[in-house]
Design a protein around this motif. Structure first.
Motif, mmCIF file in Angstrom:
data_model
loop_
_atom_site.group_PDB
_atom_site.id
_atom_site.type_symbol
_atom_site.label_atom_id
_atom_site.label_comp_id
_atom_site.label_asym_id
_atom_site.label_seq_id
_atom_site.Cartn_x
_atom_site.Cartn_y
_atom_site.Cartn_z
ATOM 1 N N UNK A 36 45.584 17.411 -35.204
ATOM 2 C CA UNK A 36 44.663 16.488 -34.549
ATOM 3 C C UNK A 36 43.747 17.219 -33.577
ATOM 4 N N UNK A 37 44.301 18.212 -32.892
ATOM 5 C CA UNK A 37 43.527 18.949 -31.900
ATOM 6 C C UNK A 37 42.567 19.948 -32.548
ATOM 7 N N UNK A 38 43.068 20.692 -33.532
ATOM 8 C CA UNK A 38 42.291 21.786 -34.117
ATOM 9 C C UNK A 38 41.363 21.287 -35.227
ATOM 10 N N UNK A 39 41.903 20.500 -36.165
ATOM 11 C CA UNK A 39 41.139 20.080 -37.328
ATOM 12 C C UNK A 39 40.194 18.916 -37.023
ATOM 13 N N UNK A 40 40.631 17.982 -36.167
ATOM 14 C CA UNK A 40 39.835 16.783 -35.900
ATOM 15 C C UNK A 40 39.240 16.757 -34.497
ATOM 16 N N UNK A 41 39.426 17.853 -33.737
ATOM 17 C CA UNK A 41 38.796 18.049 -32.428
ATOM 18 C C UNK A 41 39.169 16.955 -31.418
ATOM 19 N N UNK A 42 40.377 16.390 -31.533
ATOM 20 C CA UNK A 42 40.844 15.411 -30.545
ATOM 21 C C UNK A 42 41.194 16.132 -29.248
ATOM 22 N N UNK A 43 40.952 15.479 -28.112
ATOM 23 C CA UNK A 43 41.332 16.055 -26.827
ATOM 24 C C UNK A 43 42.850 15.954 -26.662
ATOM 25 N N UNK A 44 43.385 16.633 -25.643
ATOM 26 C CA UNK A 44 44.825 16.606 -25.403
ATOM 27 C C UNK A 44 45.301 15.185 -25.129
ATOM 28 N N UNK A 45 44.547 14.424 -24.338
ATOM 29 C CA UNK A 45 44.949 13.050 -24.029
ATOM 30 C C UNK A 45 44.852 12.160 -25.268
ATOM 31 N N UNK A 46 43.811 12.356 -26.096
ATOM 32 C CA UNK A 46 43.687 11.587 -27.336
ATOM 33 C C UNK A 46 44.836 11.899 -28.291
ATOM 34 N N UNK A 47 45.194 13.177 -28.370
ATOM 35 C CA UNK A 47 46.315 13.566 -29.223
ATOM 36 C C UNK A 47 47.603 12.901 -28.769
#
Length: 383
Positions: A36-47
């Motif tokens: 989610x963080x690397x492939x979809x560029x979600x922030x830490x809080x979004x993850x």
């Protein structure tokens, strides 16, 4: 040395083999936050929020698995749950936008726990109470054995494309479903008992066991979710997670053969397990190299050996046969609650206190559970 698994029924062995096949591919959850963080560029809080939603979705999944296990049948329910997981995994792998991956993650959560109540209930169905620690121990050992290959595959595939992890897991889910459908005995229809759901929720010993199991499950899930993120925080390679998984699995296999923990009293084994997990978490808190993380993994994996089978043995022992699926489903809510809580605690503690604060706090919780085992013994004693 005589094997502790000698004499277990064919059904137990089939379930164990099927689960091991599925486990070979089930290395995706520790990487879900990274994807989610690397492939979809979600922030830490979004993850953290997305993983919490996944955890919340596993709660109705577990309850549904228990209901279907007692009414539809063990085998059919297992096949249904595994097929749903495979569909969700392929959806995640094929997603190109964060919203699509989120929907697929929710579907995965809704299917993720359907398998567990019927498989755990079936093991209890075909074993005597005295043999259940060995049967559940074999179940855990098989998962650990498959985890060796799973960890190595995860380390290899993570160098290539993290999405392929989900494709591999979907393939093993379907392989497991086919094996179960063809090899397990035909489902036995059980009488429906309209008063049983209320009886399950009124069993105070089951609810107390649920509380203790939830703390353990939260600690476990914080390791699953937190270790990959901690490695990122420390600047260590993503492939380190796969290596840690493999070392953890080898530890469980070797210790299962060398340490005869099946003969220990449940509460004493649980106390020892929490102490070992706590020490491993303290080492994790001070780790800055992969070598030290591997030492920590050995310690908390030894602790898990003492813990994993005992809670299941206690929960299955409380359940009447016709409601065993529902009892184990209610107890298994501990994993859904933990999977909801852990992403939030991990990401918040990492953001505010760093890796040391996260793992020292978790170690303190393990220490409290170790000290409280005599209190649990008194309140879980047979009525």
């Amino acid at each position: 040395m005589a094997s502790p698994w000698r004499g277990l029924s064919r059904t137990v062995w089939i379930l164990v083999v099927a689960r091991a096949v599925n486990r070979i591919g089930a290395f995706t959850l520790p990487f879900l936050g990274v994807v989610l963080t690397v492939e979809f560029k979600a922030s830490l809080s979004e993850t953290g929020l997305i993983l919490a939603v996944f955890g919340a979705a596993t709660i109705p999944s577990r309850l549904l698995g228990g209901q279907l296990a007692d009414r539809l049948g063990r085998r059919r329910t297992i096949v249904l749950g595994l097929t749903g997981c495979a569909i969700a995994q392929l959806w995640i792998a094929s997603s190109h936008a964060l919203w699509s991956a989120v929907l697929a993650t929710i579907l995965l959560g809704l299917a993720f726990e359907i398998y567990e109540p019927p498989s755990q209930a079936m093991i209890a169905d075909v074993t005597e109470p005295a043999d259940r620690p060995a049967a559940y121990g074999l179940y855990s050992a098989a998962l650990a054995a498959a985890g060796v290959l799973a960890g190595l595959l995860a380390a290899a595939i993570s160098h290539w494309d993290l999405r392929w992890l989900f494709v591999a897991d979907a393939i093993t889910c379907m392989s497991c479903a086919i094996l179960v459908a063809l090899a397990l005995p035909t489902d036995v229809r059980r009488e429906r008992s309209p008063d049983r759901p209320a009886t399950v929720w009124r069993d105070s010993r089951l609810l107390l066991l649920l509380v203790g199991g939830t703390v353990f499950a939260t600690i476990y899930m914080q390791l699953v979710i937190g270790v990959p993120l901690t490695l990122l925080e420390q600047g260590l390679p993503e492939s380190g997670t796969g290596i840690i998984l493999a070392v953890s699995a080898v530890t469980l296999i070797v210790a299962q053969r060398l340490l005869r923990v099946q003969h220990l009293d449940d509460f004493r084994a649980i106390a020892i397990g929490y102490l070992l997990v706590g020490v491993g978490l303290v080492v994790t808190a001070i780790a800055h190299s992969l070598t030290v993380f591997l030492l920590a993994a050995v310690l908390w994996s030894l602790g898990e050996l003492f813990l994993l089978t005992r809670y299941l043995t206690q929960a299955s022992g409380l359940a009447p046969e016709e409601a065993r699926g529902r009892y184990l489903a209610v107890f298994g809510l501990s994993w859904g609650i933990a999977t909801t809580i852990a992403p939030l605690t991990v990401t918040q503690l990492l953001a505010t206190t760093g890796p040391a604060g996260l793992w020292l706090t978790t170690a303190a919780a393990a220490g409290v559970l170790a000290v409280l085992q005599p209190w649990f013994r008194k309140r879980l004693a047979p009525v």
